[in-house]
Design an enzyme around this catalytic site. Structure first.
Site, PDB file in Angstrom:
ATOM      1  CD  GLN A  37      -3.596  -1.844   5.062  1.00 43.32           C
ATOM      2  OE1 GLN A  37      -4.404  -1.042   4.536  1.00 43.32           O
ATOM      3  NE2 GLN A  37      -2.409  -2.071   4.202  1.00 43.32           N
ATOM      4  CB  SER A  55       6.682   2.284   1.448  1.00 43.77           C
ATOM      5  OG  SER A  55       5.763   2.910   0.680  1.00 43.77           O
ATOM      6  CG  HIS A 110       2.976   5.226  -3.805  1.00 42.79           C
ATOM      7  ND1 HIS A 110       3.990   5.254  -3.338  1.00 42.79           N
ATOM      8  CD2 HIS A 110       2.000   4.358  -3.362  1.00 42.79           C
ATOM      9  CE1 HIS A 110       3.940   4.127  -1.949  1.00 42.79           C
ATOM     10  NE2 HIS A 110       2.657   3.686  -2.242  1.00 42.79           N
TER      11      HIS A 110
HETATM   12  P1  AMP Z   1       0.570   1.408  -0.341  1.00 40.74           P
HETATM   13  O1  AMP Z   1       0.936   2.799   0.177  1.00 40.74           O
HETATM   14  O2  AMP Z   1       1.817   0.394  -0.101  1.00 40.74           O
HETATM   15  O3  AMP Z   1      -0.554   0.915   0.304  1.00 40.74           O
HETATM   16  O4  AMP Z   1       0.431   1.402  -1.867  1.00 40.74           O
HETATM   17  C1  AMP Z   1      -0.653   2.170  -2.440  1.00 40.74           C
HETATM   18  C2  AMP Z   1      -0.945   1.778  -3.749  1.00 40.74           C
HETATM   19  O5  AMP Z   1       0.214   1.831  -4.524  1.00 40.74           O
HETATM   20  C3  AMP Z   1      -1.366   0.420  -3.903  1.00 40.74           C
HETATM   21  O6  AMP Z   1      -2.157   0.329  -4.818  1.00 40.74           O
HETATM   22  C4  AMP Z   1      -0.183  -0.504  -4.457  1.00 40.74           C
HETATM   23  O7  AMP Z   1      -0.485  -1.421  -5.024  1.00 40.74           O
HETATM   24  C5  AMP Z   1       0.563   0.796  -5.163  1.00 40.74           C
HETATM   25  N1  AMP Z   1       1.905   0.427  -5.409  1.00 40.74           N
HETATM   26  C6  AMP Z   1       2.806   0.201  -4.449  1.00 40.74           C
HETATM   27  N2  AMP Z   1       3.976  -0.124  -4.909  1.00 40.74           N
HETATM   28  C7  AMP Z   1       3.835   0.080  -6.464  1.00 40.74           C
HETATM   29  C8  AMP Z   1       4.855  -0.286  -7.466  1.00 40.74           C
HETATM   30  N3  AMP Z   1       6.032  -0.662  -7.312  1.00 40.74           N
HETATM   31  N4  AMP Z   1       4.239  -0.235  -8.729  1.00 40.74           N
HETATM   32  C9  AMP Z   1       2.822   0.191  -8.993  1.00 40.74           C
HETATM   33  N5  AMP Z   1       2.000   0.468  -7.914  1.00 40.74           N
HETATM   34  C10 AMP Z   1       2.615   0.557  -6.589  1.00 40.74           C
END
Ligand code: AMP
Length: 277
Positions: A55, A180, A31
């Site tokens: 979701q 996460s 993130h």
């Molecule tokens: P989330 O909190 O899982 O909904 O993720 C929020 C954003 O962070 C989304 O656009 C994910 O694709 C991105 N994201 C999560 N993990 C990674 C990672 N390891 N590398 C790059 N972007 C990430």
């Protein structure tokens, strides 16, 4: 929300570029990379933190999804994020939405095969966040590749005045894509988990070397079996055209190898881009 609008109004009136990084919190360096790229590309960086109930599938981990707001806010401060937007349910969904936002063709299969409403829930939240924050730039991780392509198409189809930027996946030193949900892995599972990326890399190399899309299904079947032998329950491992996510058919297209697999209770996803000349 009014407070955020007021804060952003002055930036907007000065012609500053506002970037939005939508997240569900429990932040990690993946993130933070999005925030850092946003910082480089925009004048004002807003990160939203909202665990979006609509979701999640019925049997998914919404109630147990890790929440760590204080730590998240500190990480955002350290990364130079200007504003954290942390709406509550009443603010995000003051009434149950009757409008549906979907991109059915790209949302079909892969990560929605077992949870058909997942991406319409994502699109609903993203569309609302875009209208609430009105960013010029929005950053999404390539780790969630299907999500990224859906959002790109959503923005084109509905003419949202937002540039969508995909950011490459940030990995642990052993190759495991940061997530996460990695916190759910026990020690044994954590030791096995990097194999998911390793198998993707090996399979992509094999596909490129053979240069034969007709033989791809065989190679993919072997990769699935290999993952199973390592202890993964494979939800899918497929080769698709990057933009449409339709099954790969023509050489020289930009392709992506996508997978989701469970280790115990933990669902891991990953992907790797490739071209077969
Ligand atoms: P989330 O909190 O899982 O909904 O993720 C929020 C954003 O962070 C989304 O656009 C994910 O694709 C991105 N994201 C999560 N993990 C990674 C990672 N390891 N590398 C790059 N972007 C990430």
């Amino acid at each position: 929300m009014r407070q955020l609008s007021q804060l952003l109004a002055s930036a907007r009136s000065q012609g500053q570029c506002i970037a939005l990084v939508p997240t569900m919190g429990n932040l990690h360096q993946g993130h933070i990379r999005l925030v850092t790229v946003a910082r480089e590309q925009a004048d004002v960086v807003v990160t939203s933190i909202y665990v979006n109930p609509i979701q999640f599938g019925e049997n998914e981990d919404f109630d147990n999804y890790p929440r760590s707001l204080d730590k998240d806010l500190q990480m955002l401060r350290d990364a130079g994020c200007d504003y954290a937007f942390v709406p509550d349910d009443d603010e995000m969904y003051p009434q149950p939405p009757l409008t549906q936002v979907t991109v059915p063709q790209i949302a079909k299969g892969y990560c929605s095969a077992d949870r058909p409403n997942h991406f319409s829930g994502v699109c609903q939240a993203v569309a609302r966040l875009f209208n609430m924050v009105q960013p010029q730039l929005a950053l999404f991780g390539e780790k969630d590749f299907q999500q990224l392509q859906i959002v790109r198409r959503l923005v084109q189809d509905l003419a949202f005045p937002v540039r969508v930027l995909g950011v490459p996946t940030v990995r642990e030193a052993d190759g495991l894509a940061m997530s996460s949900r990695n916190n759910y892995l026990n020690q044994t599972e954590r030791a096995i988990a990097p194999n998911l990326y390793q198998v993707l890399c090996d399979t992509a190399a094999q596909l490129q070397k053979s240069g034969n899309l007709d033989a791809a299904e065989n190679t993919l079947a072997q990769a699935r079996e290999h993952l199973k032998s390592l202890g993964f329950q494979v939800e899918y491992l497929e080769l698709a055209e990057q933009e449409s996510l339709q099954p790969a058919q023509v050489k020289s297209q930009k392709l992506v190898l996508l997978t989701a697999a469970r280790l115990g209770e933990t669902r891991l996803i990953d992907n790797i881009s490739l071209e077969i000349a």
